[in-house]
Enzyme design. Structure first.
Site, PDB file in Angstrom:
ATOM      1  N   ASP A 407       0.856  -1.185   0.000  1.00 18.76           N
ATOM      2  CA  ASP A 407       0.000   0.000   0.000  1.00 18.76           C
ATOM      3  C   ASP A 407       0.897   1.242   0.000  1.00 18.76           C
ATOM      4  OD1 ASP A 407      -2.270   1.596   0.279  1.00 18.76           O
ATOM      5  OD2 ASP A 407      -2.356   1.366   2.458  1.00 18.76           O
ATOM      6  N   GLU A 410       2.699   4.919  -3.931  1.00 15.96           N
ATOM      7  CA  GLU A 410       2.661   5.895  -5.060  1.00 15.96           C
ATOM      8  C   GLU A 410       3.989   6.641  -5.214  1.00 15.96           C
ATOM      9  OE1 GLU A 410       0.263   5.450  -2.801  1.00 15.96           O
ATOM     10  OE2 GLU A 410      -1.013   4.313  -4.160  1.00 15.96           O
ATOM     11  N   ASP A 485      -8.950   3.581  -2.579  1.00 13.82           N
ATOM     12  CA  ASP A 485      -9.938   4.018  -1.587  1.00 13.82           C
ATOM     13  C   ASP A 485     -11.205   4.587  -2.214  1.00 13.82           C
ATOM     14  OD1 ASP A 485      -8.064   3.226   0.201  1.00 13.82           O
ATOM     15  OD2 ASP A 485      -7.372   5.255   0.687  1.00 13.82           O
TER      16      ASP A 485
HETATM   17  O1  MIG Z   1      -3.667   6.100   4.690  1.00 10.89           O
HETATM   18  O2  MIG Z   1      -3.479   0.877   5.696  1.00 10.89           O
HETATM   19  O3  MIG Z   1      -5.832   2.153   0.338  1.00 10.89           O
HETATM   20  O4  MIG Z   1      -6.758  -0.065   1.728  1.00 10.89           O
HETATM   21  O5  MIG Z   1      -6.705   0.056   4.548  1.00 10.89           O
HETATM   22  C1  MIG Z   1      -4.471   4.983   4.536  1.00 10.89           C
HETATM   23  C2  MIG Z   1      -4.645   1.619   5.831  1.00 10.89           C
HETATM   24  C3  MIG Z   1      -3.622   3.787   4.263  1.00 10.89           C
HETATM   25  C4  MIG Z   1      -4.894   3.042   2.344  1.00 10.89           C
HETATM   26  C5  MIG Z   1      -5.335   1.825   1.607  1.00 10.89           C
HETATM   27  C6  MIG Z   1      -6.345   1.089   2.429  1.00 10.89           C
HETATM   28  C7  MIG Z   1      -5.753   0.712   3.765  1.00 10.89           C
HETATM   29  C8  MIG Z   1      -5.269   1.970   4.496  1.00 10.89           C
HETATM   30  N1  MIG Z   1      -4.309   2.689   3.633  1.00 10.89           N
END
Ligand code: MIG
Length: 800
Positions: A407, A410, A485
């Site tokens: 996650d 980016e 999200d």
């Molecule tokens: O700032 O890890 O898209 O699936 O549950 C949020 C927490 C960070 C974004 C991800 C989401 C995940 C969440 N993350």
């Protein structure tokens, strides 16, 4: 944003007339008077690469997107010099290069029709701020031309009239038309006059695509640095364009384990251990199939990657084992930010080995994410990727975690304007040192790749499972992905549908959305309708943000639980069908979901359809996408379709109403199809498959179907231990013939087929299996005719 043609202080520059031409095997170079060089590489008869330099010197030829396994070679190549043009001919394409200004036009070699032509063609603007050029290309849109692809853009299928940016961006609660979001896939397909081609602009800088938005008849693309470097991929079938693009940027390196195609349950966050167990036990208690459970960031100690919270997960190895004994694979999240903490071994090692990204003038790239202030590994450095891959040893080999979820790659950074690294951050880029302007769009891809390397190593002899949020072209080689999200609204159900289709058309099939929506909370109806769509996505997971309430299949009352169970069960029944679709994707780059336009580009009705799609080769699906619906109107592609629930036949080529109460949805099977099914299991491997059901849908005429199976995990299939059944169905007025051709060395556990005949237009009088008549008493009838047959048969005749 720099606009394509509305430039304030600097004009466009153009190639001048060609003064020199050279041919070196399949590489043709054209040099213009003003130093511009165009290099055309004939990679295949249908794939030409166009590359331009304005300085006479090309950059080192390096791409993260193009795979070394891509097919190369052509049947025919001829270059002729004519008065005003150079004419390059392959067996599929004719490419003309104008001597006066280097403009390109491309024609179908078979019937000479114009496929694509430059308007201004290549032009550029010098970038005094950064050095190098803003490189640009513009092409004339052909009459009636439509555009598709471009990765995860949350818009209608047909991109005509719109402009897009490619810059991988963390986009919490994005919506329809938000641009850019998480992925950068600078590839589109175009369609006009029943012919389709694709353009892959392999440039990782911030790039833009304009599809007749700025000017009604012009399509253009440009990037804030690097080279004008694009691949022209001719079809004429859109499915060939997508398959060839996928071949170029890579098919998944292996089949997913079958369990990865089961249902996954996720939440931000399930903790402590007792909560995780409560969730998994509930699945088994309610008999809702589920294969994977996710641990989000709270499983860690202070969000330090590769650690476990002692308080919440005192003995992860034991827990993971107990979950595994109950059929659950544990998947954990790993983010790129490494907490600045001298007592944390991963941080210390990264620092000692000089693996963290640095700013232009030397200091580390410091950014705030979940753990607080962090440094970030430079995943574009191969040595860093090796190091990172080794960090998974304990998690995978010792603790027994089965998959990793990447996650924030980016990379996302909190509390800063661009939500990411500043432009000046330096990257290794596999030895092609550069700034973040060039590396940004590939950072997440390289993280997922490094993670994949680790999983592959430590899961062996089992197959790895990785899921990533950020991606650039080619990322499909290493990992699955989700759409980030989203929000619990009806329109987001539509967006999920569009994104899954679009990703599939962009070479990335292993994709799904957060079912039910990540932000906010769905009501039961929305959740149920979203599950119905989600079971037809290659990746199928419910995920949501914890502060918005519960989002498990049982969170909305019994009626909804029952609907959800019914559809998840359907997914498990269809696993051999879906697995076969994955095999087609892994071996031939065939997308798993097919938008109607990709399924039948000849039918103009398909060019603007959004909701209906083909799942695999034979099943037509259309989600119900609004509240209080008892059905909906939908378009049926040309052909004849069996209603999955009632066996009623619908004639294609028309839009019509379909009933679909909350416990149903529009699902149709193409006539002549043979659909394989397994029994419902609570998780993959719960049962030994004793019988393969084959649902046979009669057709007057011929049709082929395939069933691919193997050991469901491991690599033996690569050595030929797979089972591929090719079925040929021939329907006549008084006879149905099914022939089976079996290849591969894998021996399936079942011995028999349960053949269920749908839509047979006659009463059965005689049955012959491999020329031997079998007694009619063998036929069981319960509405449909059912026949239990030895799986080795080669020819079945059912006669009136
Ligand atoms: O700032 O890890 O898209 O699936 O549950 C949020 C927490 C960070 C974004 C991800 C989401 C995940 C969440 N993350």
């Amino acid at each position: 944003m720099i606009l394509n043609t509305e430039l304030e202080y600097k004009g466009n520059l153009f190639p001048s007339k060609i003064t020199n031409y050279e041919k070196n095997l399949n590489v043709l170079s054209f040099t213009a008077d003003n130093g511009v060089v165009l290099e055309i590489t004939v990679r295949r008869d249908s794939i030409l690469r166009f590359r331009y330099t304005t300085t006479g010197i090309f950059e080192n030829d390096f791409s993260y997107a193009i795979t070394k396994y891509a097919s190369r070679g052509y049947n025919h190549l001829e270059v002729k010099e004519e008065a005003d043009t150079y004419v390059i001919t392959t067996s599929k394409l004719i490419c003309k290069v104008a001597k006066a200004d280097m403009r390109i036009s491309l024609y179908d070699a078979v019937d000479n029709t114009l496929i694509c032509e430059d308007e201004l063609g290549f032009h550029w603007e010098e970038s005094y701020q950064f050095g190098g050029n803003v490189v640009k290309m513009s092409k004339t849109a052909q009459p009636g031309e439509s555009y598709y692809g471009l990765g995860d853009k949350p818009v209608d299928n047909n991109l005509k009239g719109k402009r897009f940016e490619n810059w991988v961006t963390d986009s919490y609660a994005y919506g329809r038309e938000t641009d850019p979001i998480y992925k950068a896939i600078p590839f589109y397909t175009a369609l006009h006059n029943k012919k389709s081609y694709g353009i892959f602009f392999d440039n990782s800088f911030r790039s833009y695509f304009d599809f007749c938005h700025e000017r009604r008849n012009i399509t253009s693309f440009w990037a804030h640095g690097g080279e004008m470097n694009y691949y022209f991929i001719y079809g004429p079938q859109m499915s060939e364009v997508v398959a060839n693009y996928t071949d170029l940027t890579g098919k998944p390196h292996e089949m997913p384990a079958l369990w990865a195609l089961g249902y996954h349950q996720c939440k931000w966050s399930y903790y402590p251990e007792s909560k995780v167990k409560e969730i998994t036990s509930k699945f088994r208690e309610l008999q809702i199939p589920c294969d994977a459970i996710y641990l989000d960031i709270d499983y860690m100690e202070g969000f330090r990657c590769f650690t476990w919270s002692k308080k919440h997960f005192p003995d992860p190895k034991r827990m993971v084992k107990e979950l595994a004994d109950d059929g659950f694979k544990t998947i954990v999240i790993i983010d790129p930010g490494i907490k600045i903490d001298m007592d944390y071994s991963v941080f210390k090692e990264g620092l000692e080995k000089d693996y963290f990204c640095k700013r232009a003038d030397g200091p580390y790239m410091k950014g705030k994410v979940w753990p607080g202030e962090c440094y970030f590994p430079d995943f574009t450095n191969p040595e860093v990727r090796d190091w990172w891959s080794d960090l998974f040893k304990e998690l995978i080999e010792d603790i027994g975690v089965k998959g990793v979820w990447n996650d924030m790659n980016e990379p996302a950074v909190m509390d800063v304007p661009g939500k990411s690294f500043p432009d000046d951050v330096r990257h290794n880029y596999d030895g092609n040192h550069c700034s973040h302007r060039k590396a940004h769009n590939v950072y997440g891809m390289q993280m997922a790749r490094a993670t994949y390397q680790g999983l592959k190593k430590f899961s062996y002899p089992k197959r790895p499972f990785v899921i990533t949020r950020a991606a650039y072209s080619g990322t499909q080689r290493y990992t699955s992905s989700w759409t980030g999200d989203n929000v619990a609204t009806w329109d987001h159900l539509n967006i999920a549908n569009l994104q899954a289709q679009r990703m599939s058309m962009s070479g990335f099939s292993f994709i799904g959305s957060d079912i039910g929506g990540f932000a906010e909370q769905p009501n039961g109806e929305l959740y149920a309708r979203w599950i119905q769509l989600g079971i037809f996505h290659p990746f199928c997971r419910t995920h949501s943000s914890g502060d918005h309430g519960d989002q498990e299949p049982w969170a909305f009352g019994d009626t909804i639980t029952n609907v959800v169970r019914k559809f998840i069960e359907l997914r498990y029944q269809l696993l051999p069908y879906l697995y076969t679709a994955f095999w087609r994707n892994v071996s031939d780059g065939i997308p798993i979901l097919k938008s109607l336009v990709l399924y039948d580009q000849e039918d103009p009705q398909t060019h603007y359809r959004n909701d209906e799609f083909i799942f695999g080769e034979k099943i037509l699906v259309c989600p119900v996408n609004g509240p209080n619906q008892k059905g909906r109107r939908m378009y049926f592609p040309i052909g004849r379709w069996y209603n999955f629930w009632t066996d009623e036949i619908v004639e294609g080529g028309q839009e019509t109403w379909v009933d679909a109460d909350l416990d149903s949805m529009p699902i149709f099977v193409s006539e002549g199809a043979i659909i394989p099914k397994y029994p419902v299991q609570q998780y993959v491997g719960e049962k030994t498959i004793e019988e393969l059901t084959l649902d046979v849908y009669y057709k007057l005429g011929k049709e082929t179907s395939q069933v691919y199976e193997d050991a469901n995990d491991g690599y033996d299939y690569i050595k030929g231990r797979y089972s591929l059944r090719d079925f040929k169905l021939t329907g006549k007025e008084d006879e149905l013939i099914i022939q089976q051709f079996k290849t591969g060395k894998y021996i399936t556990t079942y011995k028999t087929f349960k053949i269920s005949l749908h839509g047979l237009p006659f009463d059965i009088k005689k049955i012959e299996v491999d020329n031997v008549e079998i007694p009619l008493q063998k036929l069981i009838s319960n509405g449909n005719n059912i026949l239990i047959l030895d799986k080795e048969f080669t020819e079945l005749h059912i006669m009136a």
